[in-house]
Design an enzyme around this catalytic site. Sequence first.
Site, PDB file in Angstrom:
ATOM      1  N   SER A  84       0.858  -1.183   0.000  1.00  0.00           N
ATOM      2  CA  SER A  84       0.000   0.000   0.000  1.00  0.00           C
ATOM      3  C   SER A  84       0.892   1.230   0.000  1.00  0.00           C
ATOM      4  CB  SER A  84      -0.858   0.007   1.276  1.00  0.00           C
ATOM      5  OG  SER A  84      -1.466   1.275   1.468  1.00  0.00           O
ATOM      6  N   TYR A 122      -2.983  -1.440  10.460  1.00  0.00           N
ATOM      7  CA  TYR A 122      -2.879  -1.564   8.991  1.00  0.00           C
ATOM      8  C   TYR A 122      -1.580  -0.928   8.517  1.00  0.00           C
ATOM      9  CZ  TYR A 122      -4.192  -1.188   4.043  1.00  0.00           C
ATOM     10  OH  TYR A 122      -4.227  -1.284   2.662  1.00  0.00           O
TER      11      TYR A 122
HETATM   12  P1  NAD Z   1     -11.115  -6.501  -0.469  1.00  0.00           P
HETATM   13  O1  NAD Z   1     -11.710  -6.367   0.870  1.00  0.00           O
HETATM   14  O2  NAD Z   1     -11.993  -6.656  -1.638  1.00  0.00           O
HETATM   15  O3  NAD Z   1     -10.042  -7.687  -0.514  1.00  0.00           O
HETATM   16  C1  NAD Z   1      -9.467  -8.273   0.602  1.00  0.00           C
HETATM   17  C2  NAD Z   1      -9.603  -9.765   0.430  1.00  0.00           C
HETATM   18  O4  NAD Z   1      -8.864 -10.431   1.460  1.00  0.00           O
HETATM   19  C3  NAD Z   1     -11.063 -10.219   0.554  1.00  0.00           C
HETATM   20  O5  NAD Z   1     -11.382 -11.062  -0.531  1.00  0.00           O
HETATM   21  C4  NAD Z   1     -11.089 -10.986   1.867  1.00  0.00           C
HETATM   22  O6  NAD Z   1     -12.038 -12.040   1.889  1.00  0.00           O
HETATM   23  C5  NAD Z   1      -9.671 -11.515   1.901  1.00  0.00           C
HETATM   24  N1  NAD Z   1      -9.277 -11.914   3.242  1.00  0.00           N
HETATM   25  C6  NAD Z   1      -9.428 -11.230   4.395  1.00  0.00           C
HETATM   26  N2  NAD Z   1      -8.961 -11.943   5.426  1.00  0.00           N
HETATM   27  C7  NAD Z   1      -8.486 -13.110   4.907  1.00  0.00           C
HETATM   28  C8  NAD Z   1      -7.870 -14.248   5.474  1.00  0.00           C
HETATM   29  N3  NAD Z   1      -7.663 -14.331   6.789  1.00  0.00           N
HETATM   30  N4  NAD Z   1      -7.512 -15.266   4.645  1.00  0.00           N
HETATM   31  C9  NAD Z   1      -7.733 -15.188   3.315  1.00  0.00           C
HETATM   32  N5  NAD Z   1      -8.301 -14.117   2.724  1.00  0.00           N
HETATM   33  C10 NAD Z   1      -8.677 -13.088   3.515  1.00  0.00           C
HETATM   34  O7  NAD Z   1     -10.208  -5.197  -0.661  1.00  0.00           O
HETATM   35  P2  NAD Z   1      -8.991  -4.917  -1.657  1.00  0.00           P
HETATM   36  O8  NAD Z   1      -8.886  -3.454  -1.759  1.00  0.00           O
HETATM   37  O9  NAD Z   1      -9.112  -5.719  -2.879  1.00  0.00           O
HETATM   38  O10 NAD Z   1      -7.734  -5.407  -0.784  1.00  0.00           O
HETATM   39  C11 NAD Z   1      -6.778  -6.308  -1.277  1.00  0.00           C
HETATM   40  C12 NAD Z   1      -5.394  -5.878  -0.815  1.00  0.00           C
HETATM   41  O11 NAD Z   1      -5.098  -4.612  -1.402  1.00  0.00           O
HETATM   42  C13 NAD Z   1      -5.251  -5.703   0.698  1.00  0.00           C
HETATM   43  O12 NAD Z   1      -4.028  -6.263   1.131  1.00  0.00           O
HETATM   44  C14 NAD Z   1      -5.220  -4.195   0.858  1.00  0.00           C
HETATM   45  O13 NAD Z   1      -4.478  -3.800   1.980  1.00  0.00           O
HETATM   46  C15 NAD Z   1      -4.532  -3.781  -0.435  1.00  0.00           C
HETATM   47  N6  NAD Z   1      -4.751  -2.388  -0.771  1.00  0.00           N
HETATM   48  C16 NAD Z   1      -5.982  -1.942  -1.137  1.00  0.00           C
HETATM   49  C17 NAD Z   1      -6.145  -0.601  -1.454  1.00  0.00           C
HETATM   50  C18 NAD Z   1      -7.466  -0.029  -1.866  1.00  0.00           C
HETATM   51  O14 NAD Z   1      -7.595   1.206  -1.927  1.00  0.00           O
HETATM   52  N7  NAD Z   1      -8.470  -0.842  -2.159  1.00  0.00           N
HETATM   53  C19 NAD Z   1      -5.055   0.265  -1.376  1.00  0.00           C
HETATM   54  C20 NAD Z   1      -3.824  -0.225  -0.994  1.00  0.00           C
HETATM   55  C21 NAD Z   1      -3.677  -1.564  -0.700  1.00  0.00           C
END
Ligand code: NAD
Length: 282
Positions: free
Chosen positions: A163, A176
């Site tokens: 991130s 986080y």
């Molecule tokens: P999201 O909530 O759609 O995806 C997160 C996924 O992780 C979900 O499918 C959830 O079921 C899964 N998950 C949670 N706990 C889990 C576990 N214990 N075991 C297996 N799977 C698990 O949101 P996203 O934005 O797609 O997030 C994905 C990644 O991207 C994360 O690591 C997040 O920190 C990172 N990220 C997202 C953003 C953003 O703005 N969306 C920005 C920077 C980083």
Amino acid sequence: MLTGFVKVNQGGWLKTVERLKGKNVLVTGASSGIGQAIAVRFAQEGANVVINYRNDRDMAQATLEKVRNARTSDGKQFLIQADVASEVEVKAMFAEALHTFSSIEVLVNNAGIQKPAHTHEIEMEDFDRILNVNLRGAFLCSREAVRHFLARGGPGNIVNNSSVHEIIPKPKYLPYSISKGGMENMTKSMALEYAGRGIRVNAVGPGAVVTPINNTWINDPKARTEVESHIPLGRAADASEIAAVFAFLASNDASYITGQTIFACGGLTLYPEFRVAWASGE
Ligand code: NAD
């Protein structure tokens, strides 16, 4: 969907090059958001994909359908349920994936969670859970992947979903923020440790992306405008734009890159407040 092409978020179609053809890939937390977009993009580039999910079976099934519809060649895909924070479940997931695919070339540590709270009000249960999923989970999966890479004596590739908060503080989201800071160090430390054994370890640092983790603002026009006003490119990313960077790092196009985080953040890491000179007099 045009077979052999991916839709480019800012308009038009791009011919898919099958840079990942025949590679077996495991993507954690792939039933939604960026993980789902990665699974789709990797299938479009010819990979066989293991779609890990935590407990949302219906969403995982829907992802599987999307991935199957997106694939450009005869790649294979299947689902594995596992909590990445659990050592037992991670080991079982790798055993099942290797039973089916016999090798894994690429691991994508994507699963992640967050929860807002002022630092002095954080419950230990939440602190531990966020670190356990975001950092311990990425470590557990990476450890299994590296054990496998070393055992089969071939190259290996890990791409972490970090991130911008790897380097930008995130008040009210301390666990986080810490987890992503830790992920930066894990990426670099593991990259250095295994560079001589053909294993590359990199990360992608997204900014604000339209995914379920951001439901508090993406569906609220006023809040979304406020969020996007801070982004130099003026908009949040589509998950496919982040997935494209994962595909690059997982491919041989990135063969000389290791230990790096590529920030796909619309310029958020450029200190946006300095767009105008406000401290030097002129
Ligand atoms: P999201 O909530 O759609 O995806 C997160 C996924 O992780 C979900 O499918 C959830 O079921 C899964 N998950 C949670 N706990 C889990 C576990 N214990 N075991 C297996 N799977 C698990 O949101 P996203 O934005 O797609 O997030 C994905 C990644 O991207 C994360 O690591 C997040 O920190 C990172 N990220 C997202 C953003 C953003 O703005 N969306 C920005 C920077 C980083």
